[in-house]
Motif scaffolding. Structure first.
Motif, PDB file in Angstrom:
ATOM      1  N   PHE A  68      -4.795   3.192  18.063  1.00  0.00           N
ATOM      2  CA  PHE A  68      -4.248   2.611  16.680  1.00  0.00           C
ATOM      3  C   PHE A  68      -5.106   3.049  15.746  1.00  0.00           C
ATOM      4  N   SER A  69      -4.382   3.000  14.498  1.00  0.00           N
ATOM      5  CA  SER A  69      -5.223   3.383  13.167  1.00  0.00           C
ATOM      6  C   SER A  69      -4.521   2.627  11.837  1.00  0.00           C
ATOM      7  N   ILE A  70      -5.552   2.046  11.288  1.00  0.00           N
ATOM      8  CA  ILE A  70      -5.455   0.955  10.104  1.00  0.00           C
ATOM      9  C   ILE A  70      -5.341   1.876   8.945  1.00  0.00           C
ATOM     10  N   SER A  71      -4.515   1.712   8.054  1.00  0.00           N
ATOM     11  CA  SER A  71      -4.638   2.260   6.612  1.00  0.00           C
ATOM     12  C   SER A  71      -4.050   1.414   5.666  1.00  0.00           C
ATOM     13  N   ARG A  72      -4.234   1.775   4.462  1.00  0.00           N
ATOM     14  CA  ARG A  72      -3.625   1.010   3.235  1.00  0.00           C
ATOM     15  C   ARG A  72      -3.112   2.076   2.091  1.00  0.00           C
ATOM     16  N   ASP A  73      -2.323   1.612   1.219  1.00  0.00           N
ATOM     17  CA  ASP A  73      -1.989   2.258  -0.127  1.00  0.00           C
ATOM     18  C   ASP A  73      -2.002   1.178  -1.137  1.00  0.00           C
ATOM     19  N   ASN A  74      -3.082   1.073  -1.718  1.00  0.00           N
ATOM     20  CA  ASN A  74      -3.233  -0.001  -2.743  1.00  0.00           C
ATOM     21  C   ASN A  74      -2.309   0.311  -3.942  1.00  0.00           C
ATOM     22  N   THR A  75      -2.027   1.456  -4.097  1.00  0.00           N
ATOM     23  CA  THR A  75      -0.969   1.544  -5.191  1.00  0.00           C
ATOM     24  C   THR A  75       0.293   1.021  -4.879  1.00  0.00           C
ATOM     25  N   LYS A  76       0.597   0.894  -3.531  1.00  0.00           N
ATOM     26  CA  LYS A  76       1.889   0.447  -3.445  1.00  0.00           C
ATOM     27  C   LYS A  76       1.980  -1.032  -2.939  1.00  0.00           C
ATOM     28  N   MET A  78       0.371  -2.158   0.087  1.00  0.00           N
ATOM     29  CA  MET A  78       0.854  -2.070   1.313  1.00  0.00           C
ATOM     30  C   MET A  78      -0.439  -1.691   2.321  1.00  0.00           C
ATOM     31  N   ALA A  79      -0.411  -2.092   3.591  1.00  0.00           N
ATOM     32  CA  ALA A  79      -1.114  -1.591   4.549  1.00  0.00           C
ATOM     33  C   ALA A  79      -0.319  -1.313   5.872  1.00  0.00           C
ATOM     34  N   TYR A  80      -1.118  -0.614   6.639  1.00  0.00           N
ATOM     35  CA  TYR A  80      -0.211  -0.023   7.881  1.00  0.00           C
ATOM     36  C   TYR A  80      -1.082  -0.225   9.048  1.00  0.00           C
ATOM     37  N   LEU A  81      -0.330  -0.341  10.153  1.00  0.00           N
ATOM     38  CA  LEU A  81      -1.050  -0.350  11.365  1.00  0.00           C
ATOM     39  C   LEU A  81      -0.075   0.825  12.364  1.00  0.00           C
ATOM     40  N   GLN A  82      -0.572   2.209  12.464  1.00  0.00           N
ATOM     41  CA  GLN A  82       0.063   2.926  13.420  1.00  0.00           C
ATOM     42  C   GLN A  82      -0.601   2.928  14.877  1.00  0.00           C
TER      43      GLN A  82
END
Length: 125
Positions: A68-76, A78-82
């Motif tokens: 699993f990999s967590i990431s985020r895009d503060n410009t959108k 949004m956060a994600y969990l791959q």
């Protein structure tokens, strides 16, 4: 007040992948830690992964390391969990959660005071 909405859950076979998304509204989340927490049937909520506001620091439970990999895009906002190489043990409702100033370690479920409603992930064998 920040509101969180998860999406991207579903049914997948073992070995498959899913990408969960967490959409935030109401305020920018750039100053919030974002966490992913899951709850399997009949079990307590379990911390999965977290990411700092800047995205520079990430944390995850050992059972998902390398998958699993967590990431985020503060410009959108949004956060994600791959999630890769899923197993039936990953079956759970996955919640996105946020906290601006954690009073507990962000690797614990108690740290978060804003929660989404969750998205179901089911992994078949």
């Amino acid at each position: 007040q920040v509101q969180l909405v998860e999406s991207g859950g579903g049914l997948v076979q073992a070995g498959g992948s899913l990408r969960l998304s967490c959409a935030a509204s109401g305020s920018t989340i750039s100053n919030y830690y974002i966490g992913w927490i899951r709850q399997a049937p009949g079990k307590e909520r379990e911390f999965v992964a977290a990411i700092s506001g800047s995205g520079l620091n990430t944390f995850s439970v050992s059972s998902v390391n390398g998958r699993f990999s967590i990431s985020r895009d503060n410009t959108k906002n949004m956060a994600y969990l791959q999630m890769n190489n899923l197993t039936p043990e990953d079956t759970a409702v996955y919640y996105c959660a946020a906290v601006a100033t954690p009073r507990s370690p962000v690797t614990t479920t108690d740290a978060y005071d804003i929660w989404g409603r969750g998205t179901q992930v089911t992994v078949s064998s």
